[in-house]
Design an enzyme around this catalytic site. Structure first.
Site, PDB file in Angstrom:
ATOM      1  CG  ASP A  60      -1.926   1.045   1.294  1.00 53.63           C
ATOM      2  OD1 ASP A  60      -2.046   1.808   0.321  1.00 53.63           O
ATOM      3  OD2 ASP A  60      -2.603   1.201   2.321  1.00 53.63           O
TER       4      ASP A  60
ATOM      5  CG  PHE B 253      -9.409  -2.461   4.334  1.00 50.56           C
ATOM      6  CD1 PHE B 253      -8.150  -2.048   4.738  1.00 50.56           C
ATOM      7  CD2 PHE B 253      -9.976  -3.569   4.948  1.00 50.56           C
ATOM      8  CE1 PHE B 253      -7.462  -2.730   5.732  1.00 50.56           C
ATOM      9  CE2 PHE B 253      -9.298  -4.252   5.948  1.00 50.56           C
ATOM     10  CZ  PHE B 253      -8.035  -3.827   6.341  1.00 50.56           C
ATOM     11  CB  VAL B 254      -8.872  -6.274  -0.319  1.00 49.41           C
ATOM     12  CG1 VAL B 254      -9.401  -5.476  -1.496  1.00 49.41           C
ATOM     13  CG2 VAL B 254      -7.361  -6.116  -0.191  1.00 49.41           C
TER      14      VAL B 254
ATOM     15  CG  ASP C 128      -6.030  -8.976   9.475  1.00 48.12           C
ATOM     16  OD1 ASP C 128      -5.153  -8.520   8.706  1.00 48.12           O
ATOM     17  OD2 ASP C 128      -6.208  -8.533  10.621  1.00 48.12           O
TER      18      ASP C 128
HETATM   19  P1  5GP Z   1       1.999  -0.600   3.588  1.00 50.27           P
HETATM   20  O1  5GP Z   1       3.054  -0.740   4.646  1.00 50.27           O
HETATM   21  O2  5GP Z   1       2.514  -0.866   2.199  1.00 50.27           O
HETATM   22  O3  5GP Z   1       1.248   0.704   3.679  1.00 50.27           O
HETATM   23  O4  5GP Z   1       0.889  -1.649   3.889  1.00 50.27           O
HETATM   24  C1  5GP Z   1       1.186  -2.970   3.853  1.00 50.27           C
HETATM   25  C2  5GP Z   1       0.517  -3.702   4.982  1.00 50.27           C
HETATM   26  O5  5GP Z   1      -0.676  -3.061   5.456  1.00 50.27           O
HETATM   27  C3  5GP Z   1       0.094  -5.012   4.384  1.00 50.27           C
HETATM   28  O6  5GP Z   1       1.130  -5.966   4.535  1.00 50.27           O
HETATM   29  C4  5GP Z   1      -1.154  -5.314   5.155  1.00 50.27           C
HETATM   30  O7  5GP Z   1      -0.799  -5.974   6.341  1.00 50.27           O
HETATM   31  C5  5GP Z   1      -1.747  -3.952   5.473  1.00 50.27           C
HETATM   32  N1  5GP Z   1      -2.715  -3.545   4.455  1.00 50.27           N
HETATM   33  C6  5GP Z   1      -2.600  -2.557   3.533  1.00 50.27           C
HETATM   34  N2  5GP Z   1      -3.701  -2.473   2.770  1.00 50.27           N
HETATM   35  C7  5GP Z   1      -4.527  -3.443   3.209  1.00 50.27           C
HETATM   36  C8  5GP Z   1      -5.857  -3.872   2.813  1.00 50.27           C
HETATM   37  O8  5GP Z   1      -6.503  -3.363   1.888  1.00 50.27           O
HETATM   38  N3  5GP Z   1      -6.375  -4.908   3.508  1.00 50.27           N
HETATM   39  C9  5GP Z   1      -5.721  -5.523   4.539  1.00 50.27           C
HETATM   40  N4  5GP Z   1      -6.344  -6.512   5.136  1.00 50.27           N
HETATM   41  N5  5GP Z   1      -4.492  -5.147   4.944  1.00 50.27           N
HETATM   42  C10 5GP Z   1      -3.904  -4.107   4.273  1.00 50.27           C
END
Ligand code: 5GP
Ligand code: MG
Length: 185
Positions: A104, A153-154, A160
């Site tokens: 993300d 958000f998935v 989860d």
């Molecule tokens: P980032 O550090 O790239 O912002 O986000 C990565 C982490 O955030 C992912 O490994 C996941 O754990 C959580 N995350 C980000 N977007 C989502 C989403 O849409 N759904 C879920 N369940 N977790 C997310």
């Protein structure tokens, strides 16, 4: 109240086909990795993707685990991601493939990539099942991507919401696009 599933974004069949194609891409990339590779998987969201992916990879491998936590919110705020713990094989001189569920903002992968780079590996690449519309900055490079998705958000297929929904065999969108950012209290 716990949000409900709004719609299926990626079906079980689509996941299976894409993971198989991704595995072929990865296997081709590591064709010459004689000593095998080291996988570093980011818990817990990647467990289902990891299980499906590695069973389609033919090369010798060891699998290590990393736990990253974010400073705020039970689910989605990951700025300020911190590497909490890891259990890794010796990766010095090896080709390392980091496996995560979704990128993300890129904060989670950045801390893992930096930590692994400090262990003197031969190479470091990253595979993610999902990528949200190119939000991650350029310093967080991802070599293998399953699906680019919109910024919703998935859950499911390992991902989860507040600890639940990981066992859904598909990727789904929560009603109302899921939880919004939560204030840091
Ligand atoms: P980032 O550090 O790239 O912002 O986000 C990565 C982490 O955030 C992912 O490994 C996941 O754990 C959580 N995350 C980000 N977007 C989502 C989403 O849409 N759904 C879920 N369940 N977790 C997310
Ligand atoms: Mg994750």
């Amino acid at each position: 109240m716990e949000p409900t599933i709004d719609r299926i974004l990626i079906s079980e069949n689509a996941l299976r086909d894409r993971v198989a194609a991704l595995a072929e891409e990865i296997a081709a990339t590591y064709r010459d990795a004689d000593g095998g590779i080291a996988i570093v998987t980011v818990l817990a969201g990647s467990i289902v993707f990891l299980a499906d992916l590695i069973r389609r990879l033919p090369m010798r491998m060891r699998v290590g685990l990393a736990m990253v936590s974010s400073y705020a919110g039970p689910t989605r705020v990951s700025e300020g991601a911190v590497l909490r713990s890891w259990s890794l094989p010796d990766v010095a001189g090896l080709d390392v493939l980091i496996v995560d569920d979704i990128v993300d903002t890129g904060g989670t992968l950045r801390v893992v990539q930096r930590a692994v780079a400090g262990l003197d590996p031969r190479s470091v690449r990253t595979a993610v099942l999902l990528r949200k519309v190119a939000k991650a900055p350029a310093d967080v490079s991802v070599d293998f991507v399953g699906f680019d998705i919109e910024d919703v958000f998935v859950v499911g297929y390992g991902l989860d919401y507040d600890g639940v929904y990981r066992n859904l065999p598909y990727v789904a969108v929560l009603a109302d696009g899921g939880p919004g950012p939560r204030p840091v209290s």
